[in-house]
Design a protein around this motif. Structure first.
Motif, PDB file in Angstrom:
ATOM      1  N   ASP A   1       0.854  -1.189   0.000  1.00 51.77           N
ATOM      2  CA  ASP A   1       0.000   0.000   0.000  1.00 51.77           C
ATOM      3  C   ASP A   1       0.891   1.241   0.000  1.00 51.77           C
ATOM      4  OD1 ASP A   1      -2.545  -1.283   0.157  1.00 51.77           O
ATOM      5  OD2 ASP A   1      -2.052  -1.833   2.213  1.00 51.77           O
ATOM      6  N   PRO A   2       0.355   2.380  -0.474  1.00 52.73           N
ATOM      7  CA  PRO A   2       1.136   3.630  -0.433  1.00 52.73           C
ATOM      8  C   PRO A   2       1.597   3.934   0.992  1.00 52.73           C
ATOM      9  CG  PRO A   2      -0.848   3.912  -1.745  1.00 52.73           C
ATOM     10  CD  PRO A   2      -0.942   2.559  -1.115  1.00 52.73           C
ATOM     11  N   LEU A   3       2.703   4.642   1.075  1.00 51.01           N
ATOM     12  CA  LEU A   3       3.321   4.930   2.375  1.00 51.01           C
ATOM     13  C   LEU A   3       2.351   5.647   3.307  1.00 51.01           C
ATOM     14  CD1 LEU A   3       5.832   5.033   4.204  1.00 51.01           C
ATOM     15  CD2 LEU A   3       6.422   7.222   3.120  1.00 51.01           C
ATOM     16  N   VAL A   4       1.601   6.596   2.776  1.00 50.18           N
ATOM     17  CA  VAL A   4       0.717   7.380   3.645  1.00 50.18           C
ATOM     18  C   VAL A   4      -0.346   6.482   4.286  1.00 50.18           C
ATOM     19  CG1 VAL A   4      -0.831   8.043   1.745  1.00 50.18           C
ATOM     20  CG2 VAL A   4      -0.663   9.489   3.783  1.00 50.18           C
ATOM     21  N   ILE A   5      -0.812   5.488   3.551  1.00 47.30           N
ATOM     22  CA  ILE A   5      -1.820   4.573   4.096  1.00 47.30           C
ATOM     23  C   ILE A   5      -1.196   3.694   5.181  1.00 47.30           C
ATOM     24  CG2 ILE A   5      -3.247   2.555   3.533  1.00 47.30           C
ATOM     25  CD1 ILE A   5      -4.015   3.932   0.950  1.00 47.30           C
ATOM     26  N   ARG A   6       0.018   3.251   4.930  1.00 49.79           N
ATOM     27  CA  ARG A   6       0.696   2.436   5.954  1.00 49.79           C
ATOM     28  C   ARG A   6       0.944   3.257   7.223  1.00 49.79           C
ATOM     29  NH1 ARG A   6       5.764   0.748   3.525  1.00 49.79           N
ATOM     30  NH2 ARG A   6       5.237   1.721   1.550  1.00 49.79           N
ATOM     31  N   LEU A   7       1.249   4.542   7.029  1.00 55.55           N
ATOM     32  CA  LEU A   7       1.461   5.405   8.198  1.00 55.55           C
ATOM     33  C   LEU A   7       0.159   5.615   8.969  1.00 55.55           C
ATOM     34  CD1 LEU A   7       3.879   8.150   6.790  1.00 55.55           C
ATOM     35  CD2 LEU A   7       4.390   6.387   8.493  1.00 55.55           C
ATOM     36  N   VAL A   8      -0.925   5.843   8.225  1.00 52.90           N
ATOM     37  CA  VAL A   8      -2.220   6.053   8.881  1.00 52.90           C
ATOM     38  C   VAL A   8      -2.616   4.802   9.678  1.00 52.90           C
ATOM     39  CG1 VAL A   8      -4.695   6.271   8.436  1.00 52.90           C
ATOM     40  CG2 VAL A   8      -3.091   7.819   7.327  1.00 52.90           C
ATOM     41  N   LEU A   9      -2.335   3.651   9.108  1.00 54.98           N
ATOM     42  CA  LEU A   9      -2.674   2.401   9.817  1.00 54.98           C
ATOM     43  C   LEU A   9      -1.991   2.327  11.181  1.00 54.98           C
ATOM     44  CD1 LEU A   9      -2.715  -0.503   7.203  1.00 54.98           C
ATOM     45  CD2 LEU A   9      -4.558   0.258   8.684  1.00 54.98           C
ATOM     46  N   HIS A  10      -0.797   2.932  11.255  1.00 52.78           N
ATOM     47  CA  HIS A  10      -0.079   2.900  12.530  1.00 52.78           C
ATOM     48  C   HIS A  10      -0.671   3.844  13.571  1.00 52.78           C
ATOM     49  CE1 HIS A  10       2.867   0.416  10.465  1.00 52.78           C
ATOM     50  NE2 HIS A  10       3.265   0.069  11.681  1.00 52.78           N
ATOM     51  N   ALA A  11      -1.706   4.598  13.161  1.00 51.92           N
ATOM     52  CA  ALA A  11      -2.429   5.409  14.153  1.00 51.92           C
ATOM     53  C   ALA A  11      -3.353   4.530  14.992  1.00 51.92           C
ATOM     54  CB  ALA A  11      -3.239   6.490  13.439  1.00 51.92           C
ATOM     55  N   TYR A  12      -3.519   3.255  14.586  1.00 46.63           N
ATOM     56  CA  TYR A  12      -4.455   2.347  15.281  1.00 46.63           C
ATOM     57  C   TYR A  12      -3.682   1.392  16.192  1.00 46.63           C
ATOM     58  CZ  TYR A  12      -8.257   3.900  12.263  1.00 46.63           C
ATOM     59  OH  TYR A  12      -9.214   4.662  11.641  1.00 46.63           O
ATOM     60  N   PRO A  13      -4.341   0.909  17.260  1.00 44.75           N
ATOM     61  CA  PRO A  13      -3.689  -0.089  18.131  1.00 44.75           C
ATOM     62  C   PRO A  13      -3.360  -1.356  17.345  1.00 44.75           C
ATOM     63  CG  PRO A  13      -5.739   0.726  19.116  1.00 44.75           C
ATOM     64  CD  PRO A  13      -5.689   1.252  17.720  1.00 44.75           C
TER      65      PRO A  13
ATOM     66  N   ARG B   1      -8.969  13.424  -0.552  1.00 40.98           N
ATOM     67  CA  ARG B   1      -7.983  12.552   0.103  1.00 40.98           C
ATOM     68  C   ARG B   1      -7.675  13.035   1.513  1.00 40.98           C
ATOM     69  NH1 ARG B   1      -3.550  11.734  -4.710  1.00 40.98           N
ATOM     70  NH2 ARG B   1      -4.998  10.841  -6.219  1.00 40.98           N
ATOM     71  N   VAL B   2      -7.540  14.356   1.638  1.00 40.95           N
ATOM     72  CA  VAL B   2      -7.248  14.914   2.965  1.00 40.95           C
ATOM     73  C   VAL B   2      -8.387  14.594   3.922  1.00 40.95           C
ATOM     74  CG1 VAL B   2      -6.975  17.066   4.265  1.00 40.95           C
ATOM     75  CG2 VAL B   2      -5.741  16.743   2.117  1.00 40.95           C
ATOM     76  N   ARG B   3      -9.640  14.714   3.422  1.00 43.92           N
ATOM     77  CA  ARG B   3     -10.793  14.431   4.289  1.00 43.92           C
ATOM     78  C   ARG B   3     -10.803  12.961   4.699  1.00 43.92           C
ATOM     79  NH1 ARG B   3     -14.771  15.870   0.957  1.00 43.92           N
ATOM     80  NH2 ARG B   3     -15.243  13.710   0.483  1.00 43.92           N
ATOM     81  N   VAL B   4     -10.539  12.072   3.750  1.00 40.60           N
ATOM     82  CA  VAL B   4     -10.536  10.631   4.055  1.00 40.60           C
ATOM     83  C   VAL B   4      -9.445  10.305   5.063  1.00 40.60           C
ATOM     84  CG1 VAL B   4      -9.960   8.375   3.065  1.00 40.60           C
ATOM     85  CG2 VAL B   4     -11.588   9.862   1.894  1.00 40.60           C
ATOM     86  N   MET B   5      -8.254  10.855   4.833  1.00 44.09           N
ATOM     87  CA  MET B   5      -7.132  10.528   5.720  1.00 44.09           C
ATOM     88  C   MET B   5      -7.333  11.125   7.118  1.00 44.09           C
ATOM     89  SD  MET B   5      -5.251   8.475   4.310  1.00 44.09           S
ATOM     90  CE  MET B   5      -4.818   7.805   2.725  1.00 44.09           C
ATOM     91  N   SER B   6      -7.882  12.338   7.169  1.00 44.10           N
ATOM     92  CA  SER B   6      -8.083  12.937   8.501  1.00 44.10           C
ATOM     93  C   SER B   6      -9.131  12.137   9.277  1.00 44.10           C
ATOM     94  CB  SER B   6      -8.476  14.412   8.387  1.00 44.10           C
ATOM     95  OG  SER B   6      -9.687  14.524   7.685  1.00 44.10           O
ATOM     96  N   ASP B   7     -10.150  11.644   8.581  1.00 44.64           N
ATOM     97  CA  ASP B   7     -11.166  10.826   9.257  1.00 44.64           C
ATOM     98  C   ASP B   7     -10.545   9.498   9.716  1.00 44.64           C
ATOM     99  OD1 ASP B   7     -14.289  10.494   9.669  1.00 44.64           O
ATOM    100  OD2 ASP B   7     -13.517   8.573   8.976  1.00 44.64           O
ATOM    101  N   ALA B   8      -9.640   8.959   8.890  1.00 47.87           N
ATOM    102  CA  ALA B   8      -8.980   7.698   9.266  1.00 47.87           C
ATOM    103  C   ALA B   8      -8.115   7.904  10.511  1.00 47.87           C
ATOM    104  CB  ALA B   8      -8.137   7.186   8.104  1.00 47.87           C
ATOM    105  N   VAL B   9      -7.393   9.030  10.568  1.00 49.49           N
ATOM    106  CA  VAL B   9      -6.540   9.297  11.740  1.00 49.49           C
ATOM    107  C   VAL B   9      -7.407   9.514  12.980  1.00 49.49           C
ATOM    108  CG1 VAL B   9      -4.920  10.949  12.758  1.00 49.49           C
ATOM    109  CG2 VAL B   9      -4.620  10.213  10.380  1.00 49.49           C
ATOM    110  N   ARG B  10      -8.516  10.231  12.794  1.00 52.33           N
ATOM    111  CA  ARG B  10      -9.430  10.456  13.920  1.00 52.33           C
ATOM    112  C   ARG B  10      -9.984   9.116  14.429  1.00 52.33           C
ATOM    113  NH1 ARG B  10     -14.762  11.750  14.302  1.00 52.33           N
ATOM    114  NH2 ARG B  10     -15.007  11.743  12.057  1.00 52.33           N
ATOM    115  N   GLY B  11     -10.288   8.216  13.490  1.00 53.80           N
ATOM    116  CA  GLY B  11     -10.759   6.883  13.892  1.00 53.80           C
ATOM    117  C   GLY B  11      -9.706   6.139  14.702  1.00 53.80           C
ATOM    118  N   GLY B  12      -8.421   6.363  14.326  1.00 48.65           N
ATOM    119  CA  GLY B  12      -7.336   5.713  15.081  1.00 48.65           C
ATOM    120  C   GLY B  12      -7.284   6.197  16.516  1.00 48.65           C
ATOM    121  N   LEU B  13      -7.445   7.522  16.682  1.00 48.29           N
ATOM    122  CA  LEU B  13      -7.441   8.076  18.044  1.00 48.29           C
ATOM    123  C   LEU B  13      -8.605   7.499  18.849  1.00 48.29           C
ATOM    124  CD1 LEU B  13      -6.602  11.832  17.313  1.00 48.29           C
ATOM    125  CD2 LEU B  13      -5.093  10.057  18.224  1.00 48.29           C
ATOM    126  N   THR B  14      -9.763   7.421  18.201  1.00 46.14           N
ATOM    127  CA  THR B  14     -10.938   6.860  18.885  1.00 46.14           C
ATOM    128  C   THR B  14     -10.676   5.408  19.275  1.00 46.14           C
ATOM    129  OG1 THR B  14     -12.297   8.264  17.480  1.00 46.14           O
ATOM    130  CG2 THR B  14     -13.434   6.533  18.690  1.00 46.14           C
TER     131      THR B  14
END
Lengths: 317, 105
Positions: free
Chosen positions: A17-29, A56-69
């Motif tokens: 997967d693209p690097l940014v997606i792999r990074l976003v995934l690491h926002a999750y436990p 893309r920014v909206r999708v990624m920011s929502d994904a990061v917010r989901g990680g925090l949740t």
């Protein structure tokens, strides 16, 4: 079976997967990633594939917010799914049968002849002391495990007004109190009939009503456990109490066997009692109590092991 | 149980409503909810809802198709969705009838 639109191309098989997606995934436990990571990454690829920069920014920011949740949810302890509560319900039922068996044992050894043998033979006295001490430990373990659960149920019933808890709880308590009262009254009546020998009818009636009471209480407890919301953190806190209970039950079982054997070698005639209306010091009763205690111990140990596996499994697995 | 799903446009309710039309994977759910309810569910919001619904036994995961995993309603999920939808319909009917009785402002 329709699954809806398949989505855009996504990441070709064997390609990362693209690097940014792999990074976003690491926002999750980690546990979350192990359970949902692959499908979530596929969704991110689908959603960002043809999106504008803002999209893309909206999708990624929502994904990061989901990680925090997800992190906050993990810290608060996720609510245990229904099947995860089964070991707890099993142990609760086992405790009830265990309590009945212990009450039967206490009833079995009542009367002066048993006291005389206990005073005269050190092996009987030691076995009885061990039995009492380990039964006390088991009671402490039950209290340690039940108190926080009772508090959570009370809170959900009164504060959260969670439906479906009051009915089974009331039925279980009323049954336990009612049957205990019936036993108490019967025991008082039995005191006036010393020396008449065992009354099979009374003993049978108490045993059958006791079995029915256990079934009703087991239904009540399993229903309450099934309907309550059990935070994962509380479930994990139950494991040490369940482990202590398992060990105590095993020790009680061994002590019961040792006590019975010691009594038989000291005075075999004691297990052929004829000293009351509901006389129970009979060899089959002692052997039966040992079998019941052993079975309950095995069930509790197995359920505790299952609970420990469920409690410490990675979140989401 | 109904309280766990939430009300109106809460993501868990939207996901249940979407899955009432048949099993779907994440991307299909977002498309369906956007088309039918006009709500754009972000991926984090969607999977937060999926996690909660799965924990409560209202939906269940099916075997993955490549990397996408479809979900479907359980019997408990159907029941909760039916209860919630009935409540929402009652509120909607009440609101519309009272607004109609008031006449134009």
């Amino acid at each position: 079976m329709g699954r809806g639109p398949a989505g855009p191309e996504g990441t070709p098989a064997g390609q990362r997967d693209p690097l940014v997606i792999r990074l976003v995934l690491h926002a999750y436990p980690r546990g979350w990633r192990e359970r949902y990571g692959d499908e979530f990454a596929a969704l991110l690829v689908d959603l960002t594939g043809s999106a504008t920069f803002r999209g893309r920014v909206r999708v990624m920011s929502d994904a990061v917010r989901g990680g925090l949740t997800a992190w906050i949810g993990a810290a608060n302890g996720r609510v245990l799914p229904g099947h995860g509560k089964r070991p707890l319900a099993t142990v609760a039922c086992a405790v009830m049968v265990f309590a009945v068996a212990i009450a039967g044992l206490a009833k079995m050894r009542e009367g002066k002849p048993f006291d005389s043998v206990t005073r005269a033979h050190v092996t009987v006295a030691v076995a009885l002391d061990v039995l009492r001490a380990t039964a006390g430990l088991a009671a402490l373990a039950v209290l340690a495990g039940a108190a926080p659960l009772a508090w959570v149920v009370f809170r959900q019933m009164i504060v959260d007004r969670r439906p479906g808890l009051l009915g089974p709880l009331t039925a279980g308590l009323a049954t336990a109190v009612g049957w205990s009262g019936a036993v108490w009254i019967t025991a008082r009546l039995a005191g006036a009939h010393q020396g008449t020998g065992p009354d099979v009818l009374v003993v049978t009636a108490l045993a059958v009503s006791g079995a029915a009471a256990v079934v009703i209480c087991a239904w009540a407890v399993t229903t309450v456990i099934r309907r309550m919301q059990l935070p994962g953190r509380l479930f994990r806190a139950e494991i040490p109490a369940m482990a202590m209970l398992s060990l105590s039950m095993a020790a009680v079982t061994a002590a019961d066997v040792a006590w019975g054997l010691a009594v038989r070698s000291a005075d075999a005639g004691l297990f052929n009692s004829d000293n009351g209306l509901i006389s129970t010091p009979l060899a089959p009763n002692w052997a039966g109590s040992a079998v019941v205690l052993l079975a309950v111990t095995v069930v509790t140990c197995t359920a505790t092991a299952r609970a420990a596996r469920a409690a410490y499994a990675p979140a989401g697995s | 149980m109904t309280d766990d799903v939430g009300r109106w446009s809460d993501p868990p309710l939207l996901v249940l409503a979407s899955l009432a039309g048949g099993p779907k994977h994440g991307y299909a759910i977002t498309q369906d909810v956007a088309d039918q309810a006009g709500v754009r569910l972000g991926p984090g919001t969607l999977y937060g809802a999926i996690r909660r619904l799965e924990d409560r036994g209202l939906i269940v995961a099916l075997p993955p198709e490549q990397r996408r995993r479809p979900y479907q309603l359980t019997a408990a999920g159907e029941q909760v969705l039916a209860e919630t939808a009935t409540q929402l319909r009652q509120v909607a009917e009440l609101s519309l009838s009272r607004l109609a009785a008031r006449g134009p402002a």
